[in-house]
Design a protein around this motif. Structure first.
Motif, PDB file in Angstrom:
ATOM      1  N   ILE A  22       0.854  -1.188   0.000  1.00 48.68           N
ATOM      2  CA  ILE A  22       0.000   0.000   0.000  1.00 48.68           C
ATOM      3  C   ILE A  22       0.890   1.237   0.000  1.00 48.68           C
ATOM      4  CG2 ILE A  22      -1.773   1.308   1.230  1.00 48.68           C
ATOM      5  CD1 ILE A  22      -2.815  -1.286   2.391  1.00 48.68           C
ATOM      6  N   ILE A  23       0.556   2.174  -0.886  1.00 46.73           N
ATOM      7  CA  ILE A  23       1.280   3.446  -0.972  1.00 46.73           C
ATOM      8  C   ILE A  23       0.371   4.561  -0.464  1.00 46.73           C
ATOM      9  CG2 ILE A  23       2.235   5.156  -2.578  1.00 46.73           C
ATOM     10  CD1 ILE A  23       3.245   2.866  -4.286  1.00 46.73           C
ATOM     11  N   HIS A  24       0.923   5.391   0.408  1.00 45.56           N
ATOM     12  CA  HIS A  24       0.209   6.556   0.947  1.00 45.56           C
ATOM     13  C   HIS A  24       1.211   7.700   1.021  1.00 45.56           C
ATOM     14  CE1 HIS A  24      -2.408   9.056   3.283  1.00 45.56           C
ATOM     15  NE2 HIS A  24      -1.678   8.970   4.373  1.00 45.56           N
ATOM     16  N   ASN A  25       0.826   8.860   0.492  1.00 44.86           N
ATOM     17  CA  ASN A  25       1.727  10.021   0.459  1.00 44.86           C
ATOM     18  C   ASN A  25       3.071   9.685  -0.202  1.00 44.86           C
ATOM     19  OD1 ASN A  25      -0.130  11.715   1.680  1.00 44.86           O
ATOM     20  ND2 ASN A  25       0.642  11.344   3.757  1.00 44.86           N
ATOM     21  N   ASP A  26       2.993   8.967  -1.328  1.00 50.37           N
ATOM     22  CA  ASP A  26       4.177   8.609  -2.138  1.00 50.37           C
ATOM     23  C   ASP A  26       5.147   7.653  -1.448  1.00 50.37           C
ATOM     24  OD1 ASP A  26       3.277  10.240  -4.201  1.00 50.37           O
ATOM     25  OD2 ASP A  26       4.351  11.999  -3.456  1.00 50.37           O
ATOM     26  N   LYS A  27       4.719   7.039  -0.363  1.00 44.68           N
ATOM     27  CA  LYS A  27       5.590   6.096   0.344  1.00 44.68           C
ATOM     28  C   LYS A  27       4.897   4.745   0.476  1.00 44.68           C
ATOM     29  CE  LYS A  27       7.819   9.622   3.256  1.00 44.68           C
ATOM     30  NZ  LYS A  27       7.989  10.100   4.649  1.00 44.68           N
ATOM     31  N   ILE A  28       5.706   3.673   0.390  1.00 49.13           N
ATOM     32  CA  ILE A  28       5.151   2.343   0.658  1.00 49.13           C
ATOM     33  C   ILE A  28       5.035   2.207   2.169  1.00 49.13           C
ATOM     34  CG2 ILE A  28       5.568  -0.150   0.513  1.00 49.13           C
ATOM     35  CD1 ILE A  28       6.889   0.337  -2.203  1.00 49.13           C
ATOM     36  N   VAL A  29       3.807   2.192   2.667  1.00 48.50           N
ATOM     37  CA  VAL A  29       3.573   2.168   4.114  1.00 48.50           C
ATOM     38  C   VAL A  29       3.186   0.777   4.608  1.00 48.50           C
ATOM     39  CG1 VAL A  29       3.003   4.617   4.336  1.00 48.50           C
ATOM     40  CG2 VAL A  29       1.200   2.992   3.733  1.00 48.50           C
ATOM     41  N   VAL A  30       2.776  -0.105   3.693  1.00 48.03           N
ATOM     42  CA  VAL A  30       2.481  -1.499   4.033  1.00 48.03           C
ATOM     43  C   VAL A  30       3.112  -2.388   2.969  1.00 48.03           C
ATOM     44  CG1 VAL A  30       0.680  -3.269   4.261  1.00 48.03           C
ATOM     45  CG2 VAL A  30       0.311  -1.003   5.232  1.00 48.03           C
ATOM     46  N   ASP A  31       3.864  -3.386   3.402  1.00 45.47           N
ATOM     47  CA  ASP A  31       4.447  -4.393   2.510  1.00 45.47           C
ATOM     48  C   ASP A  31       4.390  -5.706   3.278  1.00 45.47           C
ATOM     49  OD1 ASP A  31       5.858  -6.013   0.826  1.00 45.47           O
ATOM     50  OD2 ASP A  31       7.640  -4.746   0.672  1.00 45.47           O
ATOM     51  N   GLU A  32       3.296  -6.443   3.074  1.00 43.59           N
ATOM     52  CA  GLU A  32       3.020  -7.617   3.898  1.00 43.59           C
ATOM     53  C   GLU A  32       2.626  -8.812   3.034  1.00 43.59           C
ATOM     54  OE1 GLU A  32       2.958  -7.996   7.312  1.00 43.59           O
ATOM     55  OE2 GLU A  32       3.499  -5.934   7.825  1.00 43.59           O
ATOM     56  N   PRO A  33       2.924 -10.030   3.486  1.00 45.42           N
ATOM     57  CA  PRO A  33       2.434 -11.218   2.781  1.00 45.42           C
ATOM     58  C   PRO A  33       0.903 -11.228   2.759  1.00 45.42           C
ATOM     59  CG  PRO A  33       4.099 -11.812   4.408  1.00 45.42           C
ATOM     60  CD  PRO A  33       3.753 -10.383   4.663  1.00 45.42           C
ATOM     61  N   SER A  34       0.333 -11.677   1.636  1.00 48.51           N
ATOM     62  CA  SER A  34      -1.138 -11.726   1.494  1.00 48.51           C
ATOM     63  C   SER A  34      -1.671 -12.989   2.159  1.00 48.51           C
ATOM     64  CB  SER A  34      -1.530 -11.686   0.016  1.00 48.51           C
ATOM     65  OG  SER A  34      -1.068 -10.508  -0.586  1.00 48.51           O
ATOM     66  N   ILE A  35      -1.742 -12.950   3.475  1.00 52.65           N
ATOM     67  CA  ILE A  35      -2.199 -14.119   4.224  1.00 52.65           C
ATOM     68  C   ILE A  35      -2.823 -13.652   5.544  1.00 52.65           C
ATOM     69  CG2 ILE A  35       0.087 -14.466   5.272  1.00 52.65           C
ATOM     70  CD1 ILE A  35      -0.473 -17.509   5.127  1.00 52.65           C
ATOM     71  N   VAL A  36      -3.847 -14.374   5.988  1.00 52.29           N
ATOM     72  CA  VAL A  36      -4.482 -14.067   7.267  1.00 52.29           C
ATOM     73  C   VAL A  36      -4.600 -15.350   8.083  1.00 52.29           C
ATOM     74  CG1 VAL A  36      -5.810 -12.103   6.413  1.00 52.29           C
ATOM     75  CG2 VAL A  36      -6.815 -14.387   6.313  1.00 52.29           C
ATOM     76  N   ALA A  37      -4.685 -15.196   9.401  1.00 57.47           N
ATOM     77  CA  ALA A  37      -4.959 -16.322  10.308  1.00 57.47           C
ATOM     78  C   ALA A  37      -6.288 -16.033  10.990  1.00 57.47           C
ATOM     79  CB  ALA A  37      -3.849 -16.475  11.338  1.00 57.47           C
ATOM     80  N   LEU A  38      -7.185 -17.029  10.944  1.00 56.20           N
ATOM     81  CA  LEU A  38      -8.523 -16.856  11.506  1.00 56.20           C
ATOM     82  C   LEU A  38      -8.810 -17.898  12.572  1.00 56.20           C
ATOM     83  CD1 LEU A  38     -10.645 -16.384   8.231  1.00 56.20           C
ATOM     84  CD2 LEU A  38      -9.513 -14.622   9.588  1.00 56.20           C
ATOM     85  N   ASP A  39      -9.671 -17.520  13.523  1.00 56.00           N
ATOM     86  CA  ASP A  39     -10.198 -18.473  14.496  1.00 56.00           C
ATOM     87  C   ASP A  39     -11.201 -19.375  13.769  1.00 56.00           C
ATOM     88  OD1 ASP A  39     -12.190 -19.530  16.448  1.00 56.00           O
ATOM     89  OD2 ASP A  39     -10.954 -18.445  17.902  1.00 56.00           O
ATOM     90  N   GLN A  40     -10.980 -20.679  13.815  1.00 51.10           N
ATOM     91  CA  GLN A  40     -11.817 -21.630  13.087  1.00 51.10           C
ATOM     92  C   GLN A  40     -13.284 -21.569  13.521  1.00 51.10           C
ATOM     93  OE1 GLN A  40     -11.315 -23.564  10.497  1.00 51.10           O
ATOM     94  NE2 GLN A  40      -9.720 -25.081  10.793  1.00 51.10           N
ATOM     95  N   HIS A  41     -13.519 -21.256  14.786  1.00 57.68           N
ATOM     96  CA  HIS A  41     -14.872 -21.312  15.328  1.00 57.68           C
ATOM     97  C   HIS A  41     -15.651 -20.009  15.145  1.00 57.68           C
ATOM     98  CE1 HIS A  41     -13.604 -25.104  17.013  1.00 57.68           C
ATOM     99  NE2 HIS A  41     -12.622 -24.509  17.672  1.00 57.68           N
ATOM    100  N   THR A  42     -14.973 -18.880  15.357  1.00 59.43           N
ATOM    101  CA  THR A  42     -15.664 -17.590  15.303  1.00 59.43           C
ATOM    102  C   THR A  42     -15.448 -16.854  13.985  1.00 59.43           C
ATOM    103  OG1 THR A  42     -13.790 -16.372  16.243  1.00 59.43           O
ATOM    104  CG2 THR A  42     -15.355 -17.351  17.794  1.00 59.43           C
ATOM    105  N   GLY A  43     -14.409 -17.241  13.233  1.00 54.57           N
ATOM    106  CA  GLY A  43     -14.080 -16.528  12.004  1.00 54.57           C
ATOM    107  C   GLY A  43     -13.373 -15.217  12.264  1.00 54.57           C
ATOM    108  N   LYS A  44     -13.036 -14.949  13.534  1.00 57.17           N
ATOM    109  CA  LYS A  44     -12.383 -13.691  13.903  1.00 57.17           C
ATOM    110  C   LYS A  44     -10.944 -13.673  13.418  1.00 57.17           C
ATOM    111  CE  LYS A  44     -11.348 -10.809  17.943  1.00 57.17           C
ATOM    112  NZ  LYS A  44     -11.367 -10.723  19.425  1.00 57.17           N
ATOM    113  N   LEU A  45     -10.494 -12.492  12.979  1.00 58.60           N
ATOM    114  CA  LEU A  45      -9.118 -12.316  12.513  1.00 58.60           C
ATOM    115  C   LEU A  45      -8.155 -12.382  13.692  1.00 58.60           C
ATOM    116  CD1 LEU A  45      -7.402 -11.539   9.942  1.00 58.60           C
ATOM    117  CD2 LEU A  45      -7.596  -9.172  10.728  1.00 58.60           C
ATOM    118  N   ILE A  46      -7.165 -13.265  13.610  1.00 57.90           N
ATOM    119  CA  ILE A  46      -6.167 -13.410  14.669  1.00 57.90           C
ATOM    120  C   ILE A  46      -4.872 -12.694  14.300  1.00 57.90           C
ATOM    121  CG2 ILE A  46      -4.702 -15.078  15.912  1.00 57.90           C
ATOM    122  CD1 ILE A  46      -6.995 -17.093  15.621  1.00 57.90           C
TER     123      ILE A  46
END
Length: 340
Positions: A22-46
């Motif tokens: 993600i670029i904001h104000n001409d700077k790369i402010v986020v550079d992260e792997p495209s992956i998430v971890a979720l709680d299997q039961h609630t679907g909540k983002l961990i």
């Protein structure tokens, strides 16, 4: 400054199969792997990004890791929405942030209407009030520094995580293109298959990725060869840890069948290229390589030998698409090729 400007921030997003920037104000402010971890039961983002990748392959039954994008497009709509919102929150936690977002997001050139709608909806749910889309090859060309609006032909090959995008660009439009699902993720799978079949060991995605970076090659006779690479894996014969040493020639062999598909896709685009634009590419500018796959050793030489056209590896090829998406963001009112 109008009220809309005060309440709106602008961001550019390279929503990739492997990584999201993600670029904001001409700077790369986020550079992260495209992956998430979720709680299997609630679907909540961990966890999200690097923290989630640390968990990948190490989870128990209560946690699952998901890569929301496959082959460059959203495969898990819910997880993609959580990831996009989570990564935007990373920026909001760093600075004061307006409640409304103007966003430019890049998408594969072969995206269907359904896939485009999925990206747009995820962005709008994450706070995007104005959402513009740009095709990856056009973003790559902008990031490389090409004048995409000029009346001449430019050709770009962007080898990302999920797709390889090949396009000829002229006068601010894509003249002809190919998008194939052979790219970084397939290279990683090729290496895993090779290690299992030739060395009788099982390795995970991250180990295969490390091998690809260290000794990944497109030809078996590099001028400046890297040293051999030691790998410890799980023996499929006796389940004990087993150490093997692999050379770049072995990995070139492992990647060959996938590289042949990229060769063929490039030739297909060249065959479709109008003569005047072909002349611009062959006699002048050459062909530009972007994306993580551009870093495979000897790939530019291999492709030159196949096509007899000069290939150039973009400066910082991993971030070329993100840079181009940022340039598009700054020129929203100028570039007619942005999809709203």
């Amino acid at each position: 400054m109008g009220l809309f400007s005060l309440l709106t921030q602008e961001i550019a997003m390279d929503l990739g199969t492997a990584n999201t920037l993600i670029i904001h104000n001409d700077k790369i402010v986020v550079d992260e792997p495209s992956i998430v971890a979720l709680d299997q039961h609630t679907g909540k983002l961990i966890a999200i990004g690097k923290k989630a990748r640390m968990m990948h392959g190490r989870t128990h039954q209560d946690i699952k890791t998901i890569r929301p994008l496959r082959d460059g497009v959203i495969a898990d709509f819910n997880a993609a929405g959580l990831m996009i919102r989570g990564m935007i929150k990373m920026i909001k936690s760093k600075s004061m942030f307006a409640p409304s977002l103007r966003m430019v997001i890049c998408i594969p050139s072969g995206s269907t209407d359904v896939e485009i709608r999925a990206v747009r909806t995820s962005a709008e749910e994450a706070g995007g009030r104005e959402v513009y889309l740009i095709y990856e090859p056009m973003a790559a060309a902008l990031g490389i520094g090409l004048d995409v609006e000029a009346p001449m032909g430019h050709m770009v090959v962007d080898i990302g995580g999920g797709t390889t995008e090949i396009a000829v660009i002229s006068l601010g439009g894509i003249v002809c293109s190919e998008s194939i699902n052979v790219a970084g993720d397939v290279f990683t799978e090729d290496i895993q298959t090779y290690m299992r079949q030739q060395h009788n060991i099982k390795i995970g995605d991250r180990t295969a990725e490390t091998i690809k970076i260290a000794v990944g090659a497109a030809v078996s006779d590099l001028d400046e060869p890297p040293g051999d690479f030691k790998v410890i894996g799980h023996s499929i014969i006796d389940s004990r840890p087993h150490e093997v040493t692999v050379s770049y020639q072995e990995i070139a062999f492992a990647l060959e069948k996938s590289l042949v598909k990229i060769d063929a896709a490039i030739m297909k685009v060249l065959e479709k290229t109008p003569p005047e634009l072909y002349s611009d590419i062959a006699d002048g500018g050459g062909i530009y390589l972007a994306g993580g796959g551009a870093l495979i050793k000897g790939l530019d030489r291999r492709l030159y030998e196949k096509t007899k056209i000069q290939f150039h590896v973009a400066e910082d090829p991993l971030r070329a698409v993100a840079r181009g998406t940022g340039i598009a963001l700054k020129n929203i009112n100028r570039f007619s090729f942005l999809k709203k």
